[in-house]
Design a protein around this motif. Structure first.
Motif, PDB file in Angstrom:
ATOM      1  N   UNK A   1       0.794  -1.136   0.184  1.00  0.00           N
ATOM      2  CA  UNK A   1       0.102   0.042   0.041  1.00  0.00           C
ATOM      3  C   UNK A   1       1.002   1.216  -0.028  1.00  0.00           C
ATOM      4  N   UNK A   2       0.183   2.412  -0.368  1.00  0.00           N
ATOM      5  CA  UNK A   2       1.000   3.548  -0.283  1.00  0.00           C
ATOM      6  C   UNK A   2       1.660   4.034  -2.090  1.00  0.00           C
ATOM      7  N   UNK A   3       2.054   5.301  -1.992  1.00  0.00           N
ATOM      8  CA  UNK A   3       2.478   5.762  -3.342  1.00  0.00           C
ATOM      9  C   UNK A   3       3.830   6.215  -2.939  1.00  0.00           C
ATOM     10  N   UNK A   4       4.592   5.954  -4.383  1.00  0.00           N
ATOM     11  CA  UNK A   4       6.051   6.604  -4.568  1.00  0.00           C
ATOM     12  C   UNK A   4       5.913   7.394  -5.792  1.00  0.00           C
ATOM     13  N   UNK A   5       6.115   8.524  -5.455  1.00  0.00           N
ATOM     14  CA  UNK A   5       6.190   9.722  -6.404  1.00  0.00           C
ATOM     15  C   UNK A   5       7.477  10.330  -6.699  1.00  0.00           C
ATOM     16  N   UNK A   6       7.827   9.979  -8.064  1.00  0.00           N
ATOM     17  CA  UNK A   6       9.195  10.106  -8.520  1.00  0.00           C
ATOM     18  C   UNK A   6       9.211  11.274  -9.487  1.00  0.00           C
ATOM     19  N   UNK A   7      10.179  12.144  -9.313  1.00  0.00           N
ATOM     20  CA  UNK A   7       9.977  13.455 -10.633  1.00  0.00           C
ATOM     21  C   UNK A   7       8.626  13.816 -10.685  1.00  0.00           C
ATOM     22  N   UNK A   8       7.946  13.671  -9.630  1.00  0.00           N
ATOM     23  CA  UNK A   8       6.301  14.314  -9.935  1.00  0.00           C
ATOM     24  C   UNK A   8       5.544  13.248 -10.546  1.00  0.00           C
ATOM     25  N   UNK A   9       5.688  12.145 -10.845  1.00  0.00           N
ATOM     26  CA  UNK A   9       5.099  11.048 -11.387  1.00  0.00           C
ATOM     27  C   UNK A   9       4.801   9.957 -10.384  1.00  0.00           C
ATOM     28  N   UNK A  10       3.541   9.491 -10.323  1.00  0.00           N
ATOM     29  CA  UNK A  10       3.064   8.339  -9.431  1.00  0.00           C
ATOM     30  C   UNK A  10       3.435   7.085 -10.080  1.00  0.00           C
ATOM     31  N   UNK A  11       4.702   6.563  -9.639  1.00  0.00           N
ATOM     32  CA  UNK A  11       5.512   5.379 -10.260  1.00  0.00           C
ATOM     33  C   UNK A  11       4.871   3.849  -9.302  1.00  0.00           C
TER      34      UNK A  11
END
Length: 253
Positions: A69-79
């Motif tokens: 669960x949860x979110x990983x945001x990389x350079x403004x993008x949800x990956x």
């Protein structure tokens, strides 16, 4: 650069990551410290996407049920839903714990395998840089990986990772089982890699002492949760951190 929020990983009914929030800015070196089983490798697998592969393999084999669960945001993008290969192409490269080099391949072959995402020009330039920062590897480039010492294998593992042209390099316990002298050399090299390649780095370790001099910011994990965070100076001023992760006992009044 990267911001992960609300990361939770369950192995069946065991909570491996508990609502982790972690950030790494452009050009930063971020440390993640914690004892064995604190969740450090699970965190790195989750950021790199490998945890998704483990989850799918367990599902197909009818094994352990893993929930992410949860979110990983990389350079403004949800990956969060991207495969590890897709994350690698975007510049997130994991150097895993316990080296995991190709033990039957030579040093040079290992490095060339690492450069699969690089153009021929990038591969040549990066290979020259690997041999510059780790000159021992150039002398050993024809030696089979399984015959290298632990320190040489770790140099090779890091070299192979940077051959993949990372923008965010994830180093999972790179100092495990190495001498203090080798640990200090690898941490100097890590800072040099950050500066020269202009990349960001997240590094996990059980013991903070050899890593702390190079980090800009750090997180302390306990039982899968981030219990403390701060700059290098803020954490060094905390007597509990000094005692638990540096072996420095505070004087009694």
């Amino acid at each position: 650069m990267l911001e992960a929020s609300g990361l939770m990983v369950f192995y069946e009914n065991m909570l491996a990551l508990n609502n982790i929030n972690i950030q790494c800015g452009q050009g930063q070196i971020v440390g993640v410290f914690g004892a064995n089983s604190a969740g450090k490798s699970t965190l790195m697998y989750t950021l790199s996407g490998i945890m998704q592969d483990i989850q799918k393999k367990e599902d197909m084999a009818g094994g352990e049920r893993i929930t992410i669960l949860g979110d990983v945001i990389y350079q403004g993008e949800n990956i969060s839903r991207l495969k590890p290969s897709q994350r690698a192409r975007k510049g997130i490269v994991l150097c895993p714990e316990r080296r995991r080099i190709f033990s039957e391949s030579s040093v040079l072959e290992n490095l060339k395998i690492g450069g699969y995402l690089a153009s021929p020009a990038q591969a040549r330039k990066t290979l020259a840089y690997v041999f510059e920062i780790f000159p021992a590897l150039e002398k050993l480039k024809k030696r089979v990986g399984g015959f290298l010492s632990g320190g040489e294998q770790q140099m090779l593992a890091i070299g192979r990772a940077i051959m993949a042209q990372p923008k965010l390099l994830l180093l999972d316990e790179p100092l495990l089982g190495l001498s203090p002298l080798m640990q200090a050399m690898l941490m100097r090299a890590t800072r040099e890699i950050r500066d020269r390649m202009e990349i960001s780095i997240i590094v996990t370790e059980q013991y903070a002492r050899p890593v702390f001099p190079i980090v800009d910011y750090a997180f302390i994990l306990e039982n899968g949760a981030a219990v403390m965070e701060g700059t290098r100076e803020e954490l060094m001023d905390n007597p509990d951190v000094r005692s638990a992760y540096f072996g420095v006992e505070e004087p009694h009044a």
